[in-house]
Scaffold this motif. Sequence first.
Motif, short mmCIF file in Angstrom:
data_model
loop_
_atom_site.label_atom_id
_atom_site.label_comp_id
_atom_site.label_asym_id
_atom_site.label_seq_id
_atom_site.Cartn_x
_atom_site.Cartn_y
_atom_site.Cartn_z
N ASP A 18 -6.53 -4.81 -4.16
CA ASP A 18 -5.62 -5.13 -3.08
C ASP A 18 -6.23 -5.86 -1.98
O ASP A 18 -6.00 -6.59 -1.41
CB ASP A 18 -4.89 -3.85 -2.64
N ASN A 35 0.73 -1.21 -0.12
CA ASN A 35 -0.01 -0.04 0.04
C ASN A 35 0.73 1.15 -0.03
O ASN A 35 0.46 2.38 0.00
CB ASN A 35 -1.16 0.23 1.20
N SER A 85 -4.06 1.75 -4.80
CA SER A 85 -3.52 0.60 -4.30
C SER A 85 -3.75 -0.69 -5.40
O SER A 85 -3.09 -1.72 -5.05
CB SER A 85 -3.94 0.37 -2.88
NA NA Z 1 -6.31 0.87 -0.10
#
Ligand code: NA
Length: 190
Positions: A125, A27, A60
């Motif tokens: 993610d 991240n 991300s």
């Molecule tokens: Na995120």
Amino acid sequence: MKLLEDRIRKEGIVLPHNVLKVDSFLNHQVDPQLMFEVGKEFAKRFADKQITKILTVESSGIAPAVMTGLAMQVPVIFARKHKSLTLTDNLYTADVYSYTKQTTNKISIAKRFIEPNDSVLIIDDFLANGQAVQGLLTIADDANIKVQGIGIVIEKTFQKGRTLITKRNIQLEALAQISSLENGEVQFLN
Ligand code: NA
Ligand code: G4P
Ligand code: NA
């Protein structure tokens, strides 16, 4: 995926409110080698699907999505986030509510990057409450394209994202499944 679980065990930090911080490889800082393994794993799990494009949401989702695109040799589109939007004629848009931030963002994809016969794989993610994936599904529906699968790097199985998706009968693959973050400890499913 053992490699990923090991990294989560080693570097994941459990924050209040059931949030797992993994900013050393996913991240914030990104580990390209690990992400490439993630991409190849998604490519393997969705090998029987005819994928023409990958969809994700900034920011991300981009790293795992691009590596999956590299492994599958297809382009990657990331939906952009906006606080508000005025000119939407050339865009597919959807609202995404964030339970963690209690805000609604619009996400959008330019119509010109979608073709009528596209058949897409959604990559992200995290799967928590599923709102980001839901937004991408809305866009795919509007664009009249088929979603062949959803690939998630880290799923928190104690939140309701999965039920939202399985209702639609779409293949869902999560490479790490976390069943609990209680008492500051990461518990994997099984
Ligand atoms: Na995120
Ligand atoms: P949802 O999409 O599953 O509904 O997620 P939710 O609204 O609960 O969370 C909002 C943001 O927080 C999303 O990123 C989501 O990926 C991320 N998130 C959810 N749970 C966790 C967690 O345990 N750890 C981490 N690190 N992130 C989590 P976003 O706002 O779209 O941010 P970004 O993609 O720009 O980073
Ligand atoms: Na995300």
